[in-house]
Design an enzyme around this catalytic site. Sequence first.
Site, PDB file in Angstrom:
ATOM      1  CG  ASN A   1      -0.381  -0.226   2.524  1.00  0.00           C
ATOM      2  OD1 ASN A   1       0.611  -0.938   2.654  1.00  0.00           O
ATOM      3  ND2 ASN A   1      -0.965   0.367   3.541  1.00  0.00           N
TER       4      ASN A   1
ATOM      5  CD  GLU B   1      -5.195  -5.790  -1.327  1.00  0.00           C
ATOM      6  OE1 GLU B   1      -4.616  -4.676  -1.282  1.00  0.00           O
ATOM      7  OE2 GLU B   1      -6.054  -6.143  -0.499  1.00  0.00           O
TER       8      GLU B   1
ATOM      9  CB  CYS C   1     -10.751  -2.314  -0.119  1.00  0.00           C
ATOM     10  SG  CYS C   1     -10.064  -1.747  -1.688  1.00  0.00           S
TER      11      CYS C   1
ATOM     12  CB  CYS D   1      -5.049  -1.342  -2.176  1.00  0.00           C
ATOM     13  SG  CYS D   1      -6.474  -0.476  -1.512  1.00  0.00           S
TER      14      CYS D   1
HETATM   15 ZN   LIG Z   1      -7.881  -2.329  -1.863  1.00  0.00          ZN
END
Ligand SMILES: [Zn+2]
Length: 138
Positions: free
Chosen positions: A49, A62, A91, A60
Amino acid sequence: MTMKLEDEARRQLVEAATQVRRWAYAPYSNYAVGAALLTDSGKVYDGVNIENAAYPTTMCAERVAVFKAVSEGERRFVAIAVVTSNGGTPCGSCRQVLAEFGIETHVIIADTAGNVVQEATVADLLPGAFLPSDLARE
Ligand SMILES: [Zn+2]
């Protein structure tokens, strides 16, 4: 059909996500996230992140991993491991981005103690996802 993920591949992905956490830039939340994405070519792209003083521009871990992979020509993913201090889950925005490239991608959610707290597919995490096929014209 869910692809079986070998224990060793799972362990390596969690380890990679754990190690990369050190590069998280999270001075505001102090919530470091590491991600490691395995593509079907066998390569692993990691991500962390990256926060910003203008909060909404934060990205983020990911999505950093996915965008790194896509920008290198990779679009088919096997699994992504996400490691946080407490086993937090991706998220909604990250679930949607993962869905774009494969609703059956495995998502391995682990904590920094090495515990896998949840393992699911993107389809499990994002029921009713809006997919590329939804844009198909009649
Ligand atoms: Zn996320």
